[in-house]
Motif scaffolding. Structure first.
Motif, PDB file in Angstrom:
ATOM      1  N   PHE A 183     -12.564  -8.746  51.476  1.00 58.70           N
ATOM      2  CA  PHE A 183     -12.492 -10.359  51.089  1.00 58.70           C
ATOM      3  C   PHE A 183     -12.523 -10.384  49.119  1.00 58.70           C
ATOM      4  CE2 PHE A 183     -14.973  -9.607  54.993  1.00 58.70           C
ATOM      5  CZ  PHE A 183     -14.539 -11.313  55.930  1.00 58.70           C
ATOM      6  N   ALA A 184     -12.078 -11.212  48.685  1.00 52.28           N
ATOM      7  CA  ALA A 184     -12.459 -11.766  47.159  1.00 52.28           C
ATOM      8  C   ALA A 184     -13.096 -12.458  46.820  1.00 52.28           C
ATOM      9  CB  ALA A 184     -11.136 -12.813  47.215  1.00 52.28           C
ATOM     10  N   ALA A 185     -13.605 -12.035  45.913  1.00 58.61           N
ATOM     11  CA  ALA A 185     -15.835 -11.893  45.797  1.00 58.61           C
ATOM     12  C   ALA A 185     -16.018 -12.138  44.199  1.00 58.61           C
ATOM     13  CB  ALA A 185     -15.661 -10.659  46.598  1.00 58.61           C
ATOM     14  N   GLY A 186     -14.473 -12.334  43.824  1.00 56.27           N
ATOM     15  CA  GLY A 186     -14.575 -12.227  42.658  1.00 56.27           C
ATOM     16  C   GLY A 186     -13.404 -11.751  41.155  1.00 56.27           C
ATOM     17  N   ASN A 187     -13.773 -12.455  39.906  1.00 55.22           N
ATOM     18  CA  ASN A 187     -12.772 -12.471  39.044  1.00 55.22           C
ATOM     19  C   ASN A 187     -13.079 -12.360  38.026  1.00 55.22           C
ATOM     20  OD1 ASN A 187     -10.266 -12.658  37.654  1.00 55.22           O
ATOM     21  ND2 ASN A 187      -9.366 -12.880  39.352  1.00 55.22           N
ATOM     22  N   SER A 188     -12.970 -11.452  36.290  1.00 52.51           N
ATOM     23  CA  SER A 188     -13.123 -10.941  35.448  1.00 52.51           C
ATOM     24  C   SER A 188     -12.590 -12.674  34.584  1.00 52.51           C
ATOM     25  CB  SER A 188     -12.430 -10.400  34.876  1.00 52.51           C
ATOM     26  OG  SER A 188     -11.494  -9.678  34.535  1.00 52.51           O
ATOM     27  N   GLY A 189     -11.677 -13.207  34.930  1.00 53.90           N
ATOM     28  CA  GLY A 189     -10.182 -14.038  33.928  1.00 53.90           C
ATOM     29  C   GLY A 189      -9.676 -12.691  33.116  1.00 53.90           C
ATOM     30  N   ALA A 190      -8.604 -13.284  32.225  1.00 58.22           N
ATOM     31  CA  ALA A 190      -8.236 -12.590  31.216  1.00 58.22           C
ATOM     32  C   ALA A 190      -8.844 -12.078  30.874  1.00 58.22           C
ATOM     33  CB  ALA A 190      -7.339 -13.636  30.409  1.00 58.22           C
ATOM     34  N   GLN A 191      -8.193 -10.780  30.392  1.00 62.02           N
ATOM     35  CA  GLN A 191      -9.587  -9.200  30.458  1.00 62.02           C
ATOM     36  C   GLN A 191      -8.165  -9.131  28.961  1.00 62.02           C
ATOM     37  OE1 GLN A 191     -10.451  -6.073  32.249  1.00 62.02           O
ATOM     38  NE2 GLN A 191     -10.611  -7.075  34.121  1.00 62.02           N
ATOM     39  N   MET A 192      -9.534  -8.537  27.546  1.00 62.89           N
ATOM     40  CA  MET A 192      -9.087  -7.954  26.293  1.00 62.89           C
ATOM     41  C   MET A 192      -7.877  -7.588  26.103  1.00 62.89           C
ATOM     42  SD  MET A 192     -10.478 -10.819  23.972  1.00 62.89           S
ATOM     43  CE  MET A 192     -10.374  -9.701  22.819  1.00 62.89           C
ATOM     44  N   GLY A 193      -7.589  -6.988  24.979  1.00 63.49           N
ATOM     45  CA  GLY A 193      -6.524  -5.335  25.261  1.00 63.49           C
ATOM     46  C   GLY A 193      -7.622  -4.059  24.514  1.00 63.49           C
ATOM     47  N   GLY A 194      -8.507  -4.693  24.351  1.00 64.21           N
ATOM     48  CA  GLY A 194      -9.298  -2.701  24.331  1.00 64.21           C
ATOM     49  C   GLY A 194      -9.743  -3.127  22.629  1.00 64.21           C
ATOM     50  N   TRP A 195     -10.886  -1.948  22.743  1.00 61.79           N
ATOM     51  CA  TRP A 195     -11.412  -1.460  21.352  1.00 61.79           C
ATOM     52  C   TRP A 195     -10.432  -0.153  21.125  1.00 61.79           C
ATOM     53  CZ3 TRP A 195     -15.549  -3.949  19.518  1.00 61.79           C
ATOM     54  CH2 TRP A 195     -16.127  -5.413  20.279  1.00 61.79           C
ATOM     55  N   TYR A 196      -9.578  -0.017  19.471  1.00 65.17           N
ATOM     56  CA  TYR A 196      -9.767   1.323  19.093  1.00 65.17           C
ATOM     57  C   TYR A 196     -10.270   0.902  17.730  1.00 65.17           C
ATOM     58  CZ  TYR A 196      -6.030  -0.517  22.623  1.00 65.17           C
ATOM     59  OH  TYR A 196      -5.384  -1.543  23.520  1.00 65.17           O
ATOM     60  N   ARG A 197      -9.430   2.637  17.195  1.00 63.61           N
ATOM     61  CA  ARG A 197     -10.895   3.270  16.588  1.00 63.61           C
ATOM     62  C   ARG A 197     -10.007   2.531  15.015  1.00 63.61           C
ATOM     63  NH1 ARG A 197     -14.964   5.993  17.111  1.00 63.61           N
ATOM     64  NH2 ARG A 197     -15.982   7.355  18.888  1.00 63.61           N
ATOM     65  N   LYS A 198      -8.797   2.798  15.095  1.00 58.19           N
ATOM     66  CA  LYS A 198      -7.910   2.673  13.989  1.00 58.19           C
ATOM     67  C   LYS A 198      -6.568   1.074  14.568  1.00 58.19           C
ATOM     68  CE  LYS A 198      -3.658   5.574  15.664  1.00 58.19           C
ATOM     69  NZ  LYS A 198      -2.890   6.337  15.934  1.00 58.19           N
ATOM     70  N   PRO A 199      -5.759   0.385  13.201  1.00 55.30           N
ATOM     71  CA  PRO A 199      -5.364  -0.496  13.689  1.00 55.30           C
ATOM     72  C   PRO A 199      -4.150   0.483  14.670  1.00 55.30           C
ATOM     73  CG  PRO A 199      -6.093  -0.479  11.315  1.00 55.30           C
ATOM     74  CD  PRO A 199      -6.620   0.660  11.631  1.00 55.30           C
TER      75      PRO A 199
END
Length: 362
Positions: free
Chosen positions: A149-165
């Motif tokens: 059963f569908a029971a939740g959704n995070s919505g659009a997620q970010m591209g993440g965390w990075y130590r360097k550009p």
């Protein structure tokens, strides 16, 4: 009745509001049901794990306590990525997890959660409800002796965390990044070294330098896990996860033993939890993002070069899997046709309006 008939029948159950339930029938019933429901998430994530507790509370409320579901944090009684197996074997009656954690069991389970460059939560819900998605996913899950059963959704997620550009494709090569499901495979195509690590273990891995980057959820959850303390650069847009659908899975035997009213309660509570989780993320993420930027986090956007490379890698991986598995190809083809129509509709109407409003808020 054949299993397929049971699945398709339950797929058409109406979403029942509390006021519509037959309270006298429930009150007169002596049936008492107690289920255990491990999740793939730590208790610190008030939205993801909170979705499980919300669902359990609604089930109890709608049955006057006759149907009780107890949620457990990831790792508390089964491993975070072992929820499907536990429900399949009947070790527990249910689980709260995401299909893309189990691509090793069946790659097509990714379509239950979401695919890079795929659909928004609204579009995904339309595919599940009206585009044949639920029937296809239930046939897949039935092979593991569970119903979903569908029971939740995070919505659009970010591209993440990075130590360097991450300015060029060269910057991705050799990057040790936590990325789940097909997202990890996309990063691997671009030369990164993806890792599949439960959420509760991510901060320690970043802190001790075992990871260079983390792709997890979005500002609210990421802030709670403290990623801003171990990485400075935060990337958007989340083209690799426009939404991640969370599912309740129930052991088929345990589900079939439920009274019909309890089955409808489970359907209704899951639908309510699905709406509630997305609403919470939409309301909480923007304030969390403001706090993160205020603390010194540098918000960055993926370059067009990188997004085009991610998109090409995604299509390559999907095509490769489709060439090996006829059923995967059938699901992918139907999913893609629905997605393409949804993108077209959005470009004509609400998506175009949102683009205008982003630059002209008035």
């Amino acid at each position: 009745m054949k299993r397929r008939d049971i699945l398709l029948r339950s797929a058409t159950l109406p979403v029942v509001a509390a006021s519509a339930l037959a309270t006298p029938a429930l009150a007169q019933s002596s049936t008492k049901v107690r289920w255990r429901m491990p999740t793939s998430f730590p208790t610190g994530l008030a939205t993801l794990y909170g979705g499980a507790t919300f669902l359990a509370e609604r089930v109890a409320a709608l049955t006057d306590g006759a149907f009780e579901i107890t949620p457990y944090a990831g790792g508390e009684i089964v491993p975070p990525l072992g929820v499907l197996e536990a429900a399949q074997n009947g070790t527990v009656e249910a689980g709260f997890t995401a299909g893309f954690y189990y691509l090793g069991k069946n790659p097509a389970l990714m379509f239950d959660t979401g695919v890079p460059f795929g659909m928004s939560p609204r579009q995904h819900n339309a595919w599940i409800s009206q585009g044949g998605g639920l029937e296809m996913m239930r046939e897949l899950y039935a092979e593991f002796n569970v119903i979903n059963f569908a029971a939740g959704n995070s919505g659009a997620q970010m591209g993440g965390w990075y130590r360097k550009p991450i300015d060029t494709l060269e910057d991705i090569k050799g990057l040790r990044i936590r990325a789940a499901g097909l997202v990890g495979s996309v990063f691997a195509e671009l030369g990164a070294v993806p890792q599949s690590i439960p959420g509760s273990d991510l901060y320690p891995a970043m802190e001790r330098g075992a990871l260079d980057a983390v792709e997890f959820v979005g500002p609210y959850d990421d802030e709670r896990l403290g990623f801003q303390k171990v990485a400075k650069y935060y990337y958007a847009p989340g083209v690799l996860e426009l939404g991640a659908s969370i599912c309740l899975i129930a052991n088929m035997d345990a589900y079939n033993e439920l009274p019909e009213t309890f089955k409808q309660v489970l359907q209704a509570a899951s639908a309510e939890a699905n709406t509630e989780m997305l609403a919470r993320y939409d309301s909480l993420n923007i304030e969390a993002l403001r706090r993160l930027i205020g603390s010194g986090v540098e918000l960055r956007s993926w370059s067009e070069e990188i997004m085009l490379a991610m998109q090409a890698a995604t299509q390559k991986l999907l095509d490769e899997e489709a060439s090996k598995d006829a059923r995967f190809k059938d699901i992918h083809d139907k999913w893609k046709a629905f997605r393409d129509d949804q993108i077209l509709w959005s470009s004509v109407n609400d998506g175009a309006a949102q683009t205008f409003l982003a630059g002209n808020r008035g």
